[in-house]
Design a protein around this motif. Structure first.
Motif, short mmCIF file in Angstrom:
data_model
loop_
_atom_site.label_atom_id
_atom_site.label_comp_id
_atom_site.label_asym_id
_atom_site.label_seq_id
_atom_site.Cartn_x
_atom_site.Cartn_y
_atom_site.Cartn_z
N ALA A 62 -43.50 -68.86 -18.17
CA ALA A 62 -41.70 -68.72 -18.28
C ALA A 62 -41.69 -68.80 -20.18
CB ALA A 62 -41.06 -69.28 -17.90
N ARG A 63 -41.66 -69.88 -20.33
CA ARG A 63 -41.76 -70.15 -21.85
C ARG A 63 -42.61 -69.32 -22.92
NH1 ARG A 63 -41.06 -77.01 -22.77
NH2 ARG A 63 -40.56 -75.59 -25.06
N LYS A 64 -44.20 -69.25 -22.30
CA LYS A 64 -44.42 -67.99 -23.38
C LYS A 64 -44.02 -67.11 -23.59
CE LYS A 64 -49.31 -68.37 -24.53
NZ LYS A 64 -50.78 -68.89 -23.53
N LYS A 65 -43.83 -66.65 -22.70
CA LYS A 65 -43.06 -64.97 -22.65
C LYS A 65 -41.89 -65.53 -23.43
CE LYS A 65 -40.58 -62.14 -19.17
NZ LYS A 65 -40.00 -62.17 -18.31
N ASN A 66 -41.27 -66.29 -23.36
CA ASN A 66 -39.85 -66.83 -23.87
C ASN A 66 -40.45 -66.42 -24.94
OD1 ASN A 66 -36.92 -67.08 -23.88
ND2 ASN A 66 -37.58 -69.10 -24.77
N HIS A 67 -41.11 -67.51 -25.90
CA HIS A 67 -42.20 -67.50 -26.64
C HIS A 67 -41.85 -66.30 -27.58
CE1 HIS A 67 -43.83 -69.75 -30.57
NE2 HIS A 67 -44.43 -69.20 -30.07
N TYR A 68 -42.93 -65.42 -27.09
CA TYR A 68 -42.99 -64.24 -27.27
C TYR A 68 -41.78 -63.36 -27.06
CZ TYR A 68 -47.78 -65.24 -28.02
OH TYR A 68 -48.97 -66.11 -28.55
N ALA A 69 -41.25 -63.63 -26.74
CA ALA A 69 -39.55 -62.48 -26.54
C ALA A 69 -38.63 -62.53 -27.79
CB ALA A 69 -39.38 -62.40 -25.08
N ASN A 70 -39.00 -63.66 -27.69
CA ASN A 70 -37.78 -64.23 -28.40
C ASN A 70 -38.49 -64.79 -30.53
OD1 ASN A 70 -36.46 -64.94 -26.40
ND2 ASN A 70 -36.64 -66.82 -27.06
N ARG A 71 -39.59 -64.08 -30.62
CA ARG A 71 -40.21 -63.93 -31.76
C ARG A 71 -38.46 -62.86 -32.62
NH1 ARG A 71 -44.43 -64.50 -33.63
NH2 ARG A 71 -46.07 -65.74 -32.56
N GLY A 72 -37.93 -63.71 -34.28
CA GLY A 72 -37.13 -63.11 -34.78
C GLY A 72 -35.87 -63.07 -33.95
N MET A 73 -35.98 -64.08 -33.06
CA MET A 73 -33.88 -63.58 -32.54
C MET A 73 -33.07 -64.05 -33.38
SD MET A 73 -34.12 -62.58 -28.45
CE MET A 73 -32.06 -62.81 -28.41
N GLY A 74 -33.85 -65.66 -33.91
CA GLY A 74 -33.14 -66.96 -34.63
C GLY A 74 -32.31 -67.51 -33.82
N LEU A 75 -31.68 -68.55 -34.53
CA LEU A 75 -30.94 -69.96 -34.00
C LEU A 75 -29.75 -69.41 -33.55
CD1 LEU A 75 -30.39 -72.44 -33.86
CD2 LEU A 75 -29.20 -73.00 -36.11
N GLU A 76 -28.96 -68.33 -34.44
CA GLU A 76 -28.09 -68.05 -33.69
C GLU A 76 -28.09 -67.30 -32.93
OE1 GLU A 76 -25.39 -65.96 -36.31
OE2 GLU A 76 -24.57 -64.83 -34.64
N GLU A 77 -28.76 -66.78 -32.15
CA GLU A 77 -28.79 -65.52 -31.07
C GLU A 77 -29.70 -66.70 -30.22
OE1 GLU A 77 -30.24 -64.71 -33.40
OE2 GLU A 77 -29.56 -62.82 -33.57
N ASP A 78 -30.37 -67.43 -29.83
CA ASP A 78 -30.21 -69.22 -29.04
C ASP A 78 -29.17 -69.90 -28.75
OD1 ASP A 78 -33.48 -68.29 -29.37
OD2 ASP A 78 -33.92 -69.74 -30.01
N LEU A 79 -28.33 -69.70 -29.26
CA LEU A 79 -26.95 -71.20 -29.49
C LEU A 79 -25.81 -69.44 -28.92
CD1 LEU A 79 -26.76 -72.44 -32.76
CD2 LEU A 79 -27.15 -73.32 -30.22
N GLU A 80 -26.12 -68.52 -29.24
CA GLU A 80 -25.38 -67.57 -27.84
C GLU A 80 -25.52 -67.91 -26.23
OE1 GLU A 80 -23.46 -65.60 -28.66
OE2 GLU A 80 -22.46 -64.92 -27.32
N GLN A 81 -27.11 -68.11 -26.08
CA GLN A 81 -27.25 -67.33 -25.04
C GLN A 81 -27.32 -68.99 -23.89
OE1 GLN A 81 -30.55 -69.16 -23.51
NE2 GLN A 81 -31.25 -68.10 -21.62
N THR A 82 -27.47 -70.30 -24.99
CA THR A 82 -27.70 -71.54 -24.57
C THR A 82 -25.67 -71.44 -23.95
OG1 THR A 82 -29.40 -72.42 -26.10
CG2 THR A 82 -27.75 -73.84 -24.88
#
Lengths: 180, 180
Positions: B5-25
Motif C-alpha cells: 500500500a505504501r509503495k503504491k501510494n509512493h508512486y501514485a503520489n509522485r509530484g502531488m506535494g505537501l498541500e495535497e497530502d495535508l488536504e487528504q490527511t
C-alpha cells in the motif's frame, strides 16, 4: 464622555454593518492581547491570471466557491472559538435559509470536539445583536418545522451583545459569562 | 499489504506535494472524527465582477492579498491547532524568506494564548517532512544570524512526520506524542 463617544460612534457607523463591527472588535482583541480571532478570506476558484507589466498577478477569471466552514475562528484563553455571523432586515424572524447546512454541521462538529460554537445574528431594524449557541439552535430546529426563528426566540434563548465603543461588539464578554 | 500500500501510494503520489497530502490527511481526520482542521482560502481582493448570462458571478479583476495568518487551523481534542506548511527543493537548508514575519508573529501569538503552533516543512529532495514547534524556531532565530535553517537542525530539533497511506501525513500523532 462615554455617551458622547457612543453617540458619535453611532452616527459614524451608520450602515457599517455587522462585518465591520466584528472586524473592529477582533482587531481590538488582537491589539489588546485578549484573543486571536480572524475572518477567513472569501473562497474563490481562480481560472485565469495575467501579469500586467510584470508587476503583479491579476486575476482575470474566477468564481466564488462555497466555503466548507464558517467565516470566523480563532482562540480565546486556550479555547477554540468558531462562529458564523449574519444580519437580517426582517423585524420578526431570522430565515434559516441564510445559513448553509454544512455550516451548521461544521459548528456542531466543533462543539463535539470541545470547541465553542455559535451564531452571531443581528436584526438591523432593531439594531440588536444576539449570540446563539449552536446547541440551542439545534433544539429549535428539532422541535420546530418553521423555516425561520422568531425574534422572540432570540430574546428568550440567545444572549444579547450590546453595542459598545471599544470594542464595538464585545461578544467575548458573553462567552466569558456563559461558557467559561 | 502495508508495504504494498505504501509503495503504491509512493508512486501514485509522485509530484502531488505537501498541500495535497495535508488536504487528504485533514479530510481523513474529519471523516474519522479525529479533528476538524481546514486550510484557509487564498486571500484575494476583488475589484470587478460580471454576471455572464445571469448564471453566476464571474470575477474579472482581482489580485492576491497577503493573508494575516497561517494557512491551516482547527481543533483537535479541544486544542486550538495552527500551522503553516512549506516545501523546499533545497537539500541542505530551509530559507527563512519562505515564511512571512507576520506569520511567525501570528504563530507566537497563538502559542501565548495556549494554542498549539508549529511549522510543517518538507524537503522534497529527501522526501522527508518535519514538524517544528514555533518555540524551537524562535530559539534558532535568536541564536543565529543565518537566513536559513540547516537540514541538520530539523533532524535534531524537529519531529519527523513519516509518510503513510491513510492518512498520508499523520502529524497529529506527533502532536499527541509531544504536546498533550
Amino acid at each position: 464622555m462615554r455617551n458622547f463617544a457612543r453617540k458619535k460612534n453611532h452616527y459614524a457607523n451608520r450602515g457599517m454593518g455587522l462585518e465591520e463591527d466584528l472586524e473592529q472588535t477582533n482587531q481590538y482583541y488582537l491589539e489588546h492581547d485578549i484573543a486571536v480571532i480572524y475572518k477567513k478570506p472569501t473562497a474563490v476558484t481562480i481560472k485565469n491570471v495575467t501579469y500586467p507589466e510584470k508587476k503583479y498577478t491579476k486575476i482575470t477569471d474566477g468564481y466564488f466557491t462555497k466555503s466548507s466552514t464558517t467565516d470566523y475562528n480563532g482562540i480565546y484563553r486556550g479555547w477554540y472559538i468558531d462562529f458564523e455571523a449574519k444580519e437580517t432586515k426582517n423585524k420578526t424572524s431570522f430565515a434559516l435559509s441564510m445559513l448553509q447546512n454544512h455550516q451548521l454541521q461544521h459548528l456542531q462538529n466543533i462543539k463535539k470536539h470541545n470547541g465553542i460554537a455559535f451564531l452571531i445574528i443581528r436584526f438591523t431594524f432593531w439594531d440588536r445583536t444576539f449570540l446563539l449557541d449552536i446547541e440551542k439552535l439545534n433544539t429549535f430546529t428539532k422541535n420546530n418545522k418553521r423555516k425561520s426563528i422568531p425574534f422572540s426566540f432570540f430574546e428568550e434563548e440567545a444572549w444579547e451583545i450590546k453595542n459598545g465603543y471599544q470594542p464595538r461588539l464585545d461578544y467575548l464578554k458573553i462567552i466569558e459569562q456563559h461558557y467559561l
